[in-house]
Design a protein around this motif. Structure first.
Motif, PDB file in Angstrom:
ATOM      1  N   ASN A  90       0.796  -1.232   0.000  1.00  0.00           N
ATOM      2  CA  ASN A  90       0.000   0.000   0.000  1.00  0.00           C
ATOM      3  C   ASN A  90       0.827   1.280   0.000  1.00  0.00           C
ATOM      4  OD1 ASN A  90      -3.073  -0.624   0.308  1.00  0.00           O
ATOM      5  ND2 ASN A  90      -2.032  -2.138   1.584  1.00  0.00           N
ATOM      6  N   LEU A  91       2.110   1.180  -0.315  1.00  0.00           N
ATOM      7  CA  LEU A  91       2.957   2.374  -0.326  1.00  0.00           C
ATOM      8  C   LEU A  91       2.515   3.406  -1.357  1.00  0.00           C
ATOM      9  CD1 LEU A  91       6.574   0.969   0.174  1.00  0.00           C
ATOM     10  CD2 LEU A  91       5.288   2.441   1.741  1.00  0.00           C
ATOM     11  N   ASP A  92       1.865   2.960  -2.439  1.00  0.00           N
ATOM     12  CA  ASP A  92       1.405   3.942  -3.425  1.00  0.00           C
ATOM     13  C   ASP A  92       0.297   4.830  -2.862  1.00  0.00           C
ATOM     14  OD1 ASP A  92      -0.343   1.781  -3.326  1.00  0.00           O
ATOM     15  OD2 ASP A  92      -0.844   1.882  -5.464  1.00  0.00           O
ATOM     16  N   VAL A  93      -0.262   4.435  -1.729  1.00  0.00           N
ATOM     17  CA  VAL A  93      -1.248   5.265  -1.026  1.00  0.00           C
ATOM     18  C   VAL A  93      -0.614   5.964   0.164  1.00  0.00           C
ATOM     19  CG1 VAL A  93      -3.387   5.215   0.307  1.00  0.00           C
ATOM     20  CG2 VAL A  93      -3.204   3.880  -1.786  1.00  0.00           C
ATOM     21  N   GLY A  97      -5.792  -9.125   0.438  1.00  0.00           N
ATOM     22  CA  GLY A  97      -6.054  -7.835  -0.195  1.00  0.00           C
ATOM     23  C   GLY A  97      -7.332  -7.141   0.230  1.00  0.00           C
ATOM     24  N   GLN A  98      -8.072  -7.718   1.186  1.00  0.00           N
ATOM     25  CA  GLN A  98      -9.322  -7.098   1.608  1.00  0.00           C
ATOM     26  C   GLN A  98      -9.107  -5.816   2.401  1.00  0.00           C
ATOM     27  OE1 GLN A  98     -11.152 -10.524   3.563  1.00  0.00           O
ATOM     28  NE2 GLN A  98     -12.671 -10.646   1.930  1.00  0.00           N
ATOM     29  N   LEU A  99      -7.899  -5.607   2.904  1.00  0.00           N
ATOM     30  CA  LEU A  99      -7.609  -4.379   3.651  1.00  0.00           C
ATOM     31  C   LEU A  99      -6.793  -3.381   2.832  1.00  0.00           C
ATOM     32  CD1 LEU A  99      -6.877  -5.681   7.264  1.00  0.00           C
ATOM     33  CD2 LEU A  99      -8.985  -4.733   6.323  1.00  0.00           C
ATOM     34  N   ASP A 100      -6.634  -3.635   1.542  1.00  0.00           N
ATOM     35  CA  ASP A 100      -5.998  -2.640   0.688  1.00  0.00           C
ATOM     36  C   ASP A 100      -6.884  -1.395   0.658  1.00  0.00           C
ATOM     37  OD1 ASP A 100      -4.148  -4.559   0.237  1.00  0.00           O
ATOM     38  OD2 ASP A 100      -4.594  -4.851  -1.895  1.00  0.00           O
ATOM     39  N   TYR A 101      -6.265  -0.234   0.570  1.00  0.00           N
ATOM     40  CA  TYR A 101      -7.041   1.001   0.647  1.00  0.00           C
ATOM     41  C   TYR A 101      -8.006   1.153  -0.527  1.00  0.00           C
ATOM     42  CZ  TYR A 101      -3.846   2.177   4.384  1.00  0.00           C
ATOM     43  OH  TYR A 101      -3.125   2.156   5.549  1.00  0.00           O
ATOM     44  N   ALA A 102      -7.689   0.529  -1.653  1.00  0.00           N
ATOM     45  CA  ALA A 102      -8.625   0.562  -2.782  1.00  0.00           C
ATOM     46  C   ALA A 102      -9.931  -0.133  -2.433  1.00  0.00           C
ATOM     47  CB  ALA A 102      -7.993  -0.098  -4.002  1.00  0.00           C
ATOM     48  N   CYS A 162      -8.129 -11.498  15.352  1.00  0.00           N
ATOM     49  CA  CYS A 162      -6.750 -11.432  14.860  1.00  0.00           C
ATOM     50  C   CYS A 162      -6.552 -12.364  13.665  1.00  0.00           C
ATOM     51  CB  CYS A 162      -5.763 -11.769  15.974  1.00  0.00           C
ATOM     52  SG  CYS A 162      -5.617 -10.471  17.231  1.00  0.00           S
ATOM     53  N   GLY A 163      -7.143 -13.550  13.726  1.00  0.00           N
ATOM     54  CA  GLY A 163      -7.039 -14.483  12.608  1.00  0.00           C
ATOM     55  C   GLY A 163      -7.689 -13.924  11.356  1.00  0.00           C
ATOM     56  N   LEU A 164      -8.862 -13.347  11.507  1.00  0.00           N
ATOM     57  CA  LEU A 164      -9.567 -12.740  10.384  1.00  0.00           C
ATOM     58  C   LEU A 164      -8.773 -11.572   9.822  1.00  0.00           C
ATOM     59  CD1 LEU A 164     -12.067 -12.323   8.590  1.00  0.00           C
ATOM     60  CD2 LEU A 164     -13.049 -10.942  10.451  1.00  0.00           C
ATOM     61  N   PHE A 165      -8.204 -10.775  10.712  1.00  0.00           N
ATOM     62  CA  PHE A 165      -7.449  -9.591  10.306  1.00  0.00           C
ATOM     63  C   PHE A 165      -6.220  -9.987   9.495  1.00  0.00           C
ATOM     64  CE2 PHE A 165      -4.665  -5.894  11.332  1.00  0.00           C
ATOM     65  CZ  PHE A 165      -5.471  -4.907  10.787  1.00  0.00           C
TER      66      PHE A 165
END
Length: 238
Positions: A64-67, A115-120, A105-108
């Motif tokens: 996510n560095l591009d964000v 990729g579900q927590l990518d900012y996109a 924590c496991g879900l996270f």
């Protein structure tokens, strides 16, 4: 954190009023989400002492560095009082965050890896705004490119079953420095493009630097020098 090297590399300019209100709001929104995710991740790591979680967190940060690189650039220009007003406005009406437990924590960790927590995904509008800043800034692109090389190394060792995160991260950073010390940015860009062409566009974050160097065209003198330097990284301590 991954954001700190960006500041150390001089990617964050002297504060000045060069960004729009929309860009500032987007950066603050991204930062709120980042701080929440990193705080939760650190709590989960502390609970479980799980090195797999360390890999997930580090690779998520690099991905996510591009964000986050342009976010840090914008944040550096926002006065503290204005930033607090924006944060208060964005946090209004939000539910309290759940305390971490084993299930959360496991879900996270799984969400970071897939990729579900990518900012996109989590804040698409804000991510689009700050990515436009990244797209116009070559030093940011190079910083992410270099981090991607290290990420490829981490993934290679993780997929091979290794879990000593600190030692592997040190090794991968050493190998990336060997590449940077022996190849100019244009040479490294051309080498990565050549590798992508050979593999039909395989993401370079899936490549381990030493393996990728060995696959480089032999007439590139800098690659031979980088290989020799990278060979000395095998004994890097955690």
């Amino acid at each position: 954190s991954i954001g700190e090297p960006a500041r150390a590399q001089g990617l964050v300019p002297t504060p000045s009023d060069v960004f729009s209100d929309a860009q500032k709001s987007a950066a603050v929104a991204i930062d709120i989400g980042r701080r929440h995710n990193e705080t939760l991740a650190e709590s989960c790591i502390s609970r479980s002492k799980d090195n797999e979680f360390r890999f997930s967190l580090h690779l998520w940060q690099i991905q996510n560095l591009d964000v986050t690189l342009p976010t840090d650039q914008v944040l550096a220009t926002i006065p503290a009082e204005q930033r607090q007003v924006l944060e208060n406005r964005l946090e209004q009406g939000k539910s309290p965050h759940a305390a971490p437990n084993e299930a959360l924590c496991g879900l996270f960790s799984r969400s970071m890896r897939n990729g579900q927590l990518d900012y996109a995904q989590t804040d698409a509008d804000a991510a689009k705004i700050v990515r436009a800043i990244y797209a116009a800034d070559d030093p940011m692109r190079i910083a992410k490119r270099d981090a991607d090389i290290g990420a490829g190394c981490l993934k290679h060792h993780y997929n091979a079953g290794e879990r000593a995160f600190g030692q592997i991260r040190s090794l991968c950073e050493c190998q990336t420095r060997a590449i940077k010390a022996n190849g100019a940015d244009k040479q490294i860009d051309d080498w990565l493009a050549e590798l992508d062409a050979k593999t039909g566009g395989t993401p370079r974050t899936g490549r381990e630097p030493g393996v990728a160097l060995a696959a480089g065209t032999s007439h590139h003198n800098w690659i031979a020098k980088a290989l020799e330097a990278a060979a000395h990284c095998t004994s890097v301590a955690p």
